[in-house]
Design an enzyme around this catalytic site. Structure first.
Site, mmCIF file in Angstrom:
data_model
loop_
_atom_site.group_PDB
_atom_site.id
_atom_site.type_symbol
_atom_site.label_atom_id
_atom_site.label_comp_id
_atom_site.label_asym_id
_atom_site.label_seq_id
_atom_site.Cartn_x
_atom_site.Cartn_y
_atom_site.Cartn_z
ATOM 1 N N SER A 147 0.882 -1.177 0.000
ATOM 2 C CA SER A 147 0.000 0.000 0.000
ATOM 3 C C SER A 147 0.916 1.222 0.000
ATOM 4 C CB SER A 147 -0.860 -0.088 1.263
ATOM 5 O OG SER A 147 -0.931 1.117 1.955
ATOM 6 N N TYR A 160 -1.525 -0.704 10.754
ATOM 7 C CA TYR A 160 -1.646 -1.061 9.335
ATOM 8 C C TYR A 160 -0.359 -0.688 8.595
ATOM 9 C CZ TYR A 160 -3.545 -1.542 4.649
ATOM 10 O OH TYR A 160 -3.746 -1.933 3.349
#
Ligand SMILES: NC(=O)c1ccc[n+]([C@@H]2O[C@H](COP(=O)([O-])OP(=O)(O)OC[C@H]3O[C@@H](n4cnc5c(N)ncnc54)[C@H](OP(=O)(O)O)[C@@H]3O)[C@@H](O)[C@H]2O)c1
Length: 263
Positions: A147, A160
């Site tokens: 990501s 995350y």
């Protein structure tokens, strides 16, 4: 360039987290590129529908229950996939989750769930498939999922981001470990794509406009924006590429303004 470089006919692809969102899309793209598929998640009822769709494009498809938090489940799914098809050529470690909250509110459980699913789950799934199929055959394409948080830090995404930063490092380590055995390991890192994981944010038109203004190509991603990078990393096209993180993000990670709109 020869079309054979991106032809995946005869390959078997295993996708985790294939019940919805990016994983469901990845499975369909790989099927259209020629792969037979193993689609996995905890939701076998939904997987049965996805299996029907993939068989509808003329590929074989096996739907298997897989919980990447459970080592026995990982081993069982890897074993069943390889017993059924005889091999796995392409592995997409896509299963993942997130709980967005300020760092001071993150609990022990939040941390464990996110790191164990995204990072530990990806590693042990790759280990199981590589050990049983790719290493003995001397061929494999492992694709981890990253990501923009692989390379940038964002408020509200501490565990995350730690999991995705870990994925970037894991990708490099595994590439070095398994490169001599014909196995490439690369990370496909999507930018902003609307899926179940973040759908609520996209209900706010003002926020979407702010987000779009911070992306150099001026829009969030749509799933098909990932197809070329996925097929590249899954195919012969990328045979001399390993340990890399490929950001497919409309340029947001390289643009002049890094900060995201608050939500
Ligand atoms: N959407 C984005 O913009 C974006 C951007 C960058 C990276 N990503 C990453 O890309 C991946 C897919 O994202 P998404 O947006 O498609 O998410 P999503 O819609 O929430 O789908 C997540 C998938 O992961 C599976 N999953 C979750 N926990 C699991 C577990 N313990 N065992 C097995 N499967 C599990 C889910 O399947 P079941 O619930 O059926 O088990 C589901 O298929 C994630 O790793 C995400 O972090 C997404």
């Amino acid at each position: 360039m020869s079309a054979e470089l991106s032809d995946l006919s005869g390959n078997v692809a295993f996708v985790s987290g294939a019940s919805r969102g990016l994983g469901e899309h990845f499975a369909e793209v790989l099927a259209k590129a020629g792969c037979d598929l193993v689609v996995t998640s905890r939701d076998t009822a939904t997987l049965a529908l996805i299996q029907d769709r993939i068989e509808g494009v003329g590929r074989q498809c096996l739907a298997l229950e897989l919980d990447v938090l459970d080592p026995d489940s990982i081993q069982k799914a890897a074993d069943r996939a390889i017993e059924h098809f005889g091999k796995v050529d392409v592995l997409v470690c896509n299963a993942g989750c997130n709980r967005r909250k300020p760092a001071l509110e993150v609990t022990w459980d939040d941390w464990n769930l996110i790191l164990d699913t995204n990072l530990r789950g990806s590693f042990f799934l790759a280990q199981a498939i590589v050990k049983r199929s790719m290493m003995p055959r001397g061929y494999g394409r492992v694709i981890t999922i990253g990501s923009v948080t692989c390379v940038h830090g964002y408020a509200g995404l501490a565990p995350y981001g730690a999991s995705r930063g870990g994925i970037k490092q894991l990708t490099m380590s595994l590439a070095d470990d398994w490169g001599p055995h014909g196995i490439t390991v690369n990370c496909l890192a999507p930018g902003w794509f609307k899926t179940a994981q973040n759908a609520v944010m996209y209900e706010d038109a003002e926020w979407v406009e702010m987000l779009s203004n911070r992306i150099p190509v001026r829009r969030p991603g749509s799933m098909k924006d990932l197809d070329g990078a996925l097929v590249f990393l899954a195919s012969e096209s990328s045979r001399y590429v390993t340990g890399q993180t490929l950001l497919v993000d409309g340029g947001i990670s390289g643009g002049p303004v890094r900060a995201l709109p608050k939500k």
